[in-house]
Motif scaffolding. Structure first.
Motif, PDB file in Angstrom:
ATOM      1  N   GLY A 155      -6.700   3.632   0.086  1.00  0.00           N
ATOM      2  CA  GLY A 155      -5.929   4.273  -0.973  1.00  0.00           C
ATOM      3  C   GLY A 155      -5.390   3.281  -1.989  1.00  0.00           C
ATOM      4  O   GLY A 155      -5.946   2.206  -2.199  1.00  0.00           O
ATOM      5  N   SER A 156      -4.283   3.651  -2.635  1.00  0.00           N
ATOM      6  CA  SER A 156      -3.694   2.857  -3.721  1.00  0.00           C
ATOM      7  C   SER A 156      -2.847   1.707  -3.204  1.00  0.00           C
ATOM      8  O   SER A 156      -2.209   1.821  -2.155  1.00  0.00           O
TER       9      SER A 156
ATOM     10  N   SER B  70      -9.939  -3.120  -8.527  1.00  0.00           N
ATOM     11  CA  SER B  70      -8.587  -3.581  -8.870  1.00  0.00           C
ATOM     12  C   SER B  70      -8.594  -4.260 -10.231  1.00  0.00           C
ATOM     13  O   SER B  70      -9.608  -4.806 -10.670  1.00  0.00           O
TER      14      SER B  70
ATOM     15  N   TYR C 278      -2.992  -3.524  -9.828  1.00  0.00           N
ATOM     16  CA  TYR C 278      -3.116  -2.183  -9.266  1.00  0.00           C
ATOM     17  C   TYR C 278      -4.553  -2.039  -8.785  1.00  0.00           C
ATOM     18  O   TYR C 278      -5.492  -2.493  -9.448  1.00  0.00           O
TER      19      TYR C 278
ATOM     20  N   TYR D  70      -7.382   0.353  -5.877  1.00  0.00           N
ATOM     21  CA  TYR D  70      -7.645   1.469  -4.981  1.00  0.00           C
ATOM     22  C   TYR D  70      -8.791   1.079  -4.065  1.00  0.00           C
ATOM     23  O   TYR D  70      -9.762   0.475  -4.508  1.00  0.00           O
TER      24      TYR D  70
ATOM     25  N   TRP E 112       0.841  -1.199   0.000  1.00  0.00           N
ATOM     26  CA  TRP E 112       0.000   0.000   0.000  1.00  0.00           C
ATOM     27  C   TRP E 112       0.872   1.243   0.000  1.00  0.00           C
ATOM     28  O   TRP E 112       1.880   1.312   0.708  1.00  0.00           O
ATOM     29  N   THR E 113       0.480   2.259  -0.767  1.00  0.00           N
ATOM     30  CA  THR E 113       1.305   3.468  -0.884  1.00  0.00           C
ATOM     31  C   THR E 113       1.235   4.350   0.359  1.00  0.00           C
ATOM     32  O   THR E 113       2.180   5.091   0.634  1.00  0.00           O
TER      33      THR E 113
ATOM     34  N   GLU F 202     -13.550  -1.513  -3.098  1.00  0.00           N
ATOM     35  CA  GLU F 202     -12.267  -1.637  -3.778  1.00  0.00           C
ATOM     36  C   GLU F 202     -12.463  -1.899  -5.262  1.00  0.00           C
ATOM     37  O   GLU F 202     -13.346  -2.661  -5.658  1.00  0.00           O
TER      38      GLU F 202
END
Length: 188
Positions: free
Chosen positions: A88-89, A147, A132, A134, A81-82, A145
């Protein structure tokens, strides 16, 4: 077989440490339900910005006009996770494995060659890819979510004709989308 794998994974997650708030999530893919596929996933926090997920899907149904897309699939995934986990991303690495029995349905992306009416494919697959996604925080316990994953899958198969006669044995090396999800999530 899938039931045993899921139970084993749940036991591993349960014994991996003490669960505290925001460490475990139960989820389901709404896109899977739209295709009549039963599915459930469990995601567990393993570090401040890391999670591990195990997702299982099954579609045991036959459809009208002698069509079927029967399959089961398991998909473990590691996520980074960022910012913070479960919000989040994120970027992920996923694996996938399963079996299928498909009749009178043409799959997208050239997953299997098109067939004449009455023929069907039976086979299995294994592969891996990158993801990827979010995740939106909706409330204290609920998230949503989206993805998308792309990757590679190897799939040996048999093509059967009428009277269950095997017409061909072959395999596919598939490169393309390997997952798409719009998931509802409950976080414990």
């Amino acid at each position: 077989m899938m039931k045993q794998i899921f139970i084993l994974a749940m036991m591993l997650f349960a014994t991996s440490g003490t669960a505290i708030a925001q460490d475990v999530a139960l989820k389901t893919n709404l896109l899977g339900w739209a295709t009549t596929s039963l599915n459930v996933g469990v995601e567990v926090g393993i570090a401040e910005k890391q999670t591990a997920q195990l997702f299982a899907t099954i579609n045991p149904w036959k459809f009208s006009r002698d069509r079927k897309v029967r399959f089961w699939n398991v998909e473990p995934e590691y996520r980074w996770w960022t910012c913070q986990r479960f919000g989040g991303s994120f970027f992920g690495l996923h694996a996938l494995a399963g079996e299928y029995n498909i009749k009178n349905v043409d799959l997208p992306f050239g997953i299997l060659p098109k067939t004449k009416r009455g023929r069907h494919y039976e086979g299995w697959y294994i592969g891996a890819g990158v993801t990827y996604g979010y995740q939106w925080l909706m409330s204290r316990h609920w998230n949503m979510e989206a993805s998308l994953g792309v990757g590679y899958a190897y799939s040996p198969y048999k093509l059967y004709g009428r009277c269950a006669r095997c017409l061909d044995k072959n395999h596919r090396n598939y490169v393309g989308p390997t997952k798409a999800a719009l998931s509802m999530i409950y976080i414990f």
